[in-house]
Design a protein around this motif. Structure first.
Motif, PDB file in Angstrom:
ATOM      1  N   ASP A 106       0.806  -1.224   0.000  1.00  0.00           N
ATOM      2  CA  ASP A 106       0.000   0.000   0.000  1.00  0.00           C
ATOM      3  C   ASP A 106       0.835   1.267   0.000  1.00  0.00           C
ATOM      4  O   ASP A 106       0.333   2.332  -0.350  1.00  0.00           O
ATOM      5  CB  ASP A 106      -0.939   0.004   1.205  1.00  0.00           C
ATOM      6  CG  ASP A 106      -2.016  -1.056   1.077  1.00  0.00           C
ATOM      7  OD1 ASP A 106      -2.782  -1.021   0.098  1.00  0.00           O
ATOM      8  OD2 ASP A 106      -2.069  -1.951   1.949  1.00  0.00           O
ATOM      9  N   ASP A 107       2.083   1.174   0.379  1.00  0.00           N
ATOM     10  CA  ASP A 107       2.995   2.303   0.433  1.00  0.00           C
ATOM     11  C   ASP A 107       3.839   2.303  -0.845  1.00  0.00           C
ATOM     12  O   ASP A 107       4.655   1.394  -1.042  1.00  0.00           O
ATOM     13  CB  ASP A 107       3.891   2.165   1.682  1.00  0.00           C
ATOM     14  CG  ASP A 107       4.815   3.337   1.878  1.00  0.00           C
ATOM     15  OD1 ASP A 107       4.512   4.442   1.393  1.00  0.00           O
ATOM     16  OD2 ASP A 107       5.863   3.138   2.544  1.00  0.00           O
ATOM     17  N   PRO A 108       3.656   3.287  -1.722  1.00  0.00           N
ATOM     18  CA  PRO A 108       4.373   3.274  -3.005  1.00  0.00           C
ATOM     19  C   PRO A 108       5.894   3.299  -2.854  1.00  0.00           C
ATOM     20  O   PRO A 108       6.430   3.833  -1.877  1.00  0.00           O
ATOM     21  CB  PRO A 108       3.900   4.551  -3.699  1.00  0.00           C
ATOM     22  CG  PRO A 108       2.627   4.914  -3.030  1.00  0.00           C
ATOM     23  CD  PRO A 108       2.760   4.433  -1.607  1.00  0.00           C
ATOM     24  N   PHE A 109       6.573   2.705  -3.836  1.00  0.00           N
ATOM     25  CA  PHE A 109       8.019   2.878  -3.939  1.00  0.00           C
ATOM     26  C   PHE A 109       8.273   4.377  -4.072  1.00  0.00           C
ATOM     27  O   PHE A 109       7.474   5.093  -4.682  1.00  0.00           O
ATOM     28  CB  PHE A 109       8.563   2.157  -5.182  1.00  0.00           C
ATOM     29  CG  PHE A 109       8.700   0.671  -5.036  1.00  0.00           C
ATOM     30  CD1 PHE A 109       9.878   0.105  -4.564  1.00  0.00           C
ATOM     31  CD2 PHE A 109       7.649  -0.176  -5.379  1.00  0.00           C
ATOM     32  CE1 PHE A 109      10.016  -1.270  -4.432  1.00  0.00           C
ATOM     33  CE2 PHE A 109       7.775  -1.547  -5.252  1.00  0.00           C
ATOM     34  CZ  PHE A 109       8.960  -2.095  -4.775  1.00  0.00           C
ATOM     35  N   PRO A 110       9.372   4.897  -3.527  1.00  0.00           N
ATOM     36  CA  PRO A 110       9.663   6.329  -3.655  1.00  0.00           C
ATOM     37  C   PRO A 110       9.670   6.757  -5.130  1.00  0.00           C
ATOM     38  O   PRO A 110      10.402   6.189  -5.943  1.00  0.00           O
ATOM     39  CB  PRO A 110      11.060   6.478  -3.044  1.00  0.00           C
ATOM     40  CG  PRO A 110      11.204   5.294  -2.133  1.00  0.00           C
ATOM     41  CD  PRO A 110      10.418   4.183  -2.783  1.00  0.00           C
ATOM     42  N   GLY A 111       8.792   7.688  -5.468  1.00  0.00           N
ATOM     43  CA  GLY A 111       8.682   8.153  -6.852  1.00  0.00           C
ATOM     44  C   GLY A 111       7.956   7.180  -7.763  1.00  0.00           C
ATOM     45  O   GLY A 111       7.918   7.396  -8.983  1.00  0.00           O
ATOM     46  N   GLY A 112       7.378   6.123  -7.214  1.00  0.00           N
ATOM     47  CA  GLY A 112       6.720   5.100  -8.030  1.00  0.00           C
ATOM     48  C   GLY A 112       5.316   4.802  -7.551  1.00  0.00           C
ATOM     49  O   GLY A 112       4.567   5.701  -7.190  1.00  0.00           O
TER      50      GLY A 112
END
Length: 180
Positions: A106-112
């Motif tokens: 649920d937590d996006p990859f940084p910048g993704g």
């Protein structure tokens, strides 16, 4: 009625061989991958496919082009079948991305993006597929994140389980998409 889905992961890329997580980068098939793509076409000829749907990322498009060089069955590109966008992790070591998977449900990859976002885009694709392909058999050529989304949406396997312990690769998965 239903849509029969045959799912194949794009063929092996140079990044796969180098253990790099390509993400939203285009990727190129390796010599092994080009051979696998031709074998995919041979394996699926006579399968009664009405259409092929691929991710719009180069490695999936290249797989479909080599598998079905005459354009039969018809091939469609769809952005909703893209791999998870690893953002700052695109092009980084696959082990680094794998270690992040469960954290990125649920937590996006940084910048993704997150894997839940891939699940949502795959679900949108399936809604359109159900509306337009009832009673047909189609082939999807995409990425591991899309296969996990299919297993979650159509087989009911929890996304957390799929990301914590991904099933081993094999040539082809089969899903039934209810329509109506």
């Amino acid at each position: 009625m239903a849509v029969e889905i045959v799912y194949e992961t794009h063929s092996t890329t140079t990044d796969n061989e180098a253990r790099i997580a390509t993400g939203w980068l285009p990727g190129r098939l390796s010599a092994l991958g080009r051979r696998q793509a031709r074998e995919l076409g041979e394996r699926r000829r006579g399968d009664g496919l009405s259409a092929v749907f691929t991710s719009d990322l180069h490695r999936a498009v290249e797989t479909a082009a080599l598998a079905f060089p005459d354009g039969v069955p018809e091939v469609h590109r769809d952005v909703r079948l893209r791999e998870c966008d690893y953002g700052e992790f695109n092009g980084r070591p696959a082990a680094l991305v794998a270690a992040q998977r469960v954290r990125r449900i649920d937590d996006p990859f940084p910048g993704g993006q997150s894997y839940r976002q891939v699940l949502t885009s795959t679900a949108e694709f399936l809604r359109d597929l159900a509306a337009g392909r009832d009673g047909q058999r189609v082939l999807l050529i995409a990425h591991s994140a899309n296969r996990w989304a299919l297993e979650c949406l159509l087989d009911g396997t929890p996304l957390e389980q799929l990301l914590a312990d991904p099933p081993a690769w094999r040539p082809g998965w089969y899903f039934t998409l209810p329509t109506g």
